[in-house]
Design a protein around this motif. Structure first.
Motif, PDB file in Angstrom:
ATOM      1  N   TRP A 123       0.966  -1.405  -0.091  1.00  0.00           N
ATOM      2  CA  TRP A 123      -0.156   0.124   0.113  1.00  0.00           C
ATOM      3  C   TRP A 123       0.812   1.281   0.058  1.00  0.00           C
ATOM      4  CZ3 TRP A 123      -1.047  -3.974   3.606  1.00  0.00           C
ATOM      5  CH2 TRP A 123      -2.220  -4.989   3.282  1.00  0.00           C
ATOM      6  N   PRO A 124       1.449   1.551  -1.177  1.00  0.00           N
ATOM      7  CA  PRO A 124       2.252   2.566  -1.130  1.00  0.00           C
ATOM      8  C   PRO A 124       1.645   4.030  -0.814  1.00  0.00           C
ATOM      9  CG  PRO A 124       1.869   1.950  -3.432  1.00  0.00           C
ATOM     10  CD  PRO A 124       1.468   1.233  -2.655  1.00  0.00           C
ATOM     11  N   GLY A 265     -12.893  10.003  -2.223  1.00  0.00           N
ATOM     12  CA  GLY A 265     -11.899  10.061  -1.326  1.00  0.00           C
ATOM     13  C   GLY A 265     -12.136   9.233  -0.181  1.00  0.00           C
ATOM     14  N   GLN A 266     -11.213   9.467   0.838  1.00  0.00           N
ATOM     15  CA  GLN A 266     -11.266   8.843   2.047  1.00  0.00           C
ATOM     16  C   GLN A 266     -11.749   9.854   3.111  1.00  0.00           C
ATOM     17  OE1 GLN A 266     -10.329   5.522   1.662  1.00  0.00           O
ATOM     18  NE2 GLN A 266      -9.034   5.441   3.531  1.00  0.00           N
ATOM     19  N   LYS A 267     -12.535   9.258   4.118  1.00  0.00           N
ATOM     20  CA  LYS A 267     -13.240   9.913   5.055  1.00  0.00           C
ATOM     21  C   LYS A 267     -12.075   9.762   6.403  1.00  0.00           C
ATOM     22  CE  LYS A 267     -16.994   9.486   8.465  1.00  0.00           C
ATOM     23  NZ  LYS A 267     -18.078   8.707   8.768  1.00  0.00           N
ATOM     24  N   VAL A 268     -11.601  10.847   6.870  1.00  0.00           N
ATOM     25  CA  VAL A 268     -10.488  10.793   7.833  1.00  0.00           C
ATOM     26  C   VAL A 268     -10.972  11.579   9.113  1.00  0.00           C
ATOM     27  CG1 VAL A 268      -7.800  11.031   8.284  1.00  0.00           C
ATOM     28  CG2 VAL A 268      -8.805  10.653   5.894  1.00  0.00           C
ATOM     29  N   ALA A 269     -10.513  11.024  10.297  1.00  0.00           N
ATOM     30  CA  ALA A 269     -11.018  11.649  11.422  1.00  0.00           C
ATOM     31  C   ALA A 269     -10.141  11.249  12.696  1.00  0.00           C
ATOM     32  CB  ALA A 269     -12.627  11.461  11.652  1.00  0.00           C
ATOM     33  N   ARG A 301       1.500  13.647   6.575  1.00  0.00           N
ATOM     34  CA  ARG A 301       2.534  12.964   6.794  1.00  0.00           C
ATOM     35  C   ARG A 301       2.423  11.308   6.665  1.00  0.00           C
ATOM     36  NH1 ARG A 301       4.136  13.164  13.170  1.00  0.00           N
ATOM     37  NH2 ARG A 301       5.691  11.663  12.319  1.00  0.00           N
ATOM     38  N   PHE A 302       1.052  10.675   6.633  1.00  0.00           N
ATOM     39  CA  PHE A 302       0.862   9.289   6.761  1.00  0.00           C
ATOM     40  C   PHE A 302       0.012   8.764   5.475  1.00  0.00           C
ATOM     41  CE2 PHE A 302       1.802  10.282  11.317  1.00  0.00           C
ATOM     42  CZ  PHE A 302       3.063   9.395  11.655  1.00  0.00           C
ATOM     43  N   LEU A 303      -0.535   9.563   4.826  1.00  0.00           N
ATOM     44  CA  LEU A 303      -1.459   9.330   3.737  1.00  0.00           C
ATOM     45  C   LEU A 303      -1.120  10.012   2.506  1.00  0.00           C
ATOM     46  CD1 LEU A 303      -4.900   9.285   5.814  1.00  0.00           C
ATOM     47  CD2 LEU A 303      -3.436   7.344   5.063  1.00  0.00           C
ATOM     48  N   PRO A 304       0.083   9.743   1.878  1.00  0.00           N
ATOM     49  CA  PRO A 304       0.840  10.413   0.968  1.00  0.00           C
ATOM     50  C   PRO A 304      -0.198  10.027  -0.372  1.00  0.00           C
ATOM     51  CG  PRO A 304       2.158   8.439   1.397  1.00  0.00           C
ATOM     52  CD  PRO A 304       1.192   8.672   2.330  1.00  0.00           C
TER      53      PRO A 304
END
Length: 379
Positions: A123-124, A265-269, A301-304
């Motif tokens: 998962w690059p 896209g991704q839902k991020v929380a 930082r973590f989800l390029p």
């Protein structure tokens, strides 16, 4: 004035499930909802919730497994799957993926433990900072469609559904109860199930519950959580699983956003990082800028594989106990099925079965969900 053997208050995931399960057992049911089922002001709206098996405690892993037949049954009723199996990843120093793998192994849940570099190759689009746990049965559940399917199933079994019906108080009348709405309307029922989510703090004292039950009830914390949708850099999300990333400095989850954000896209929380409310009625609907800034930095930082600029954002309600366990218990004809502490959606079909058993005095309920039980932390 309508009457029924059971009144169920609240048409979110837990309440709709309870109404469905009671109606399916042949009881007359009235389901009342202050707005509409799965309304945007509650905790059960939208199309994107994480379905996962990974818990630090075996009891919850087993409960997820026990929910699977109900999900299959409900999907058949709905005519389409309600869970999309994307796979689920757990990582980070405080998520303890090796410990989670031990629990899944004992429970017989298929999983893989991947070294950090191997996970980066697979998962690059994700910058892992620890070894990674994958379990393929995890994914995304559609909360709003689930509520709709359960309400439809309850109606098909004869349940009456009243919307725009905000409960004000319960009154004991003879062998049963009279429920009073804020506008003066009433419903009579032999027994009552209350699944009011973030409105429970302001309702609890008006439910004709015994003082001992109220005194033992766990403290409730209502938070107005913030969620952000970030676009995929490559324009597609077919390779994205759900994520739980827990470090000492933060606890962030992410999942494919579904209909809520046009599948872009991704839902991020952040988990349990929103503003603390006295009750759902004081929700502002305003996103916290500091929360947004922290989540954007986490994405950088973590989800390029995501553009670090949200294209949609919202607030939602989490109502939690100090242990993050649920409450499913009964006292003198009133059953409380709330709150779900921000992780209850995956158990929805099962919660209704347990609540129906508790309300009827049949079957059993996990002791940790009883009022006054010894504190045991969820995860």
């Amino acid at each position: 004035m309508s009457s029924a053997q059971f009144l169920v208050v609240g048409a979110g995931l837990a309440g709709a499930s309870t109404a469905w399960r009671l109606a399916d057992r042949g009881f007359s049911v009235t389901l009342v909802e202050r707005d509409v089922p799965a309304c945007a002001h509650g905790s059960s709206h939208g199309s994107a919730r994480i379905f996962r098996y990974a818990y630090p405690e075996r009891a919850y892993v087993d409960l997820v497994g026990a929910s699977e037949p109900g999900w299959a049954e409900l999907s058949a009723v709905h005519g389409a799957p309600l869970i999309t199996r994307t796979g689920a990843l757990d990582f980070g120093s405080d998520r303890h993926p090796h410990d989670l793998a031990t629990v899944l192994e004992a429970a017989g849940v298929d999983h893989e433990l991947l070294p950090q570099e191997q996970a980066r190759e697979r998962w690059p689009q994700i910058a892992f900072d620890s070894d990674v746990l994958l379990h393929a049965a995890g994914g995304v559940l559609d909360a709003e469609s689930t509520v709709g399917a359960m309400v439809a199933a309850a109606r098909a079994k004869g349940a009456q559904v009243l919307t725009g019906w905000p409960l004000q108080r319960l009154e004991r009348t003879g062998p049963g109860f009279t429920a009073h709405a804020l506008d003066g309307r009433t419903v009579q029922a032999g027994r009552v199930v209350v699944s009011a989510g973030g409105w429970l703090p302001e309702l609890l004292g008006n439910l004709s519950l015994p003082s001992g039950f109220l005194g033992a009830f766990p403290a409730l914390e209502v938070r107005e959580e913030n969620a952000f949708h970030f676009p995929y850099r490559d324009g597609g999300g077919s390779a994205w699983p759900t994520l739980i990333h827990r470090r000492r400095s933060g606890y962030v989850y992410a999942l494919p956003g579904g209909r809520d954000a046009q599948f872009r896209g991704q839902k991020v929380a952040e988990f349990n990082a929103g503003r603390v409310l006295t009750s759902a009625s004081t929700r502002s609907g305003v996103v916290d800028p500091a929360n947004r800034e922290r989540v954007v930095e986490h994405v950088r930082r973590f989800l390029p594989g995501l553009e670090p600029e949200p294209y949609a954002e919202t607030t939602c309600l989490f109502t939690s106990t100090p242990t993050e366990d649920f409450v499913i218990d009964e006292a003198d004809g009133v059953t409380v099925v709330s709150p779900c502490s921000g992780h209850g959606a995956k158990f929805a079909p099962l919660l209704g079965e347990i609540a129906a058993d508790v309300a009827l005095g049949t079957g059993s309920v996990p002791e940790r969900f009883r009022v006054g039980s010894a504190p045991v932390r969820g995860g």
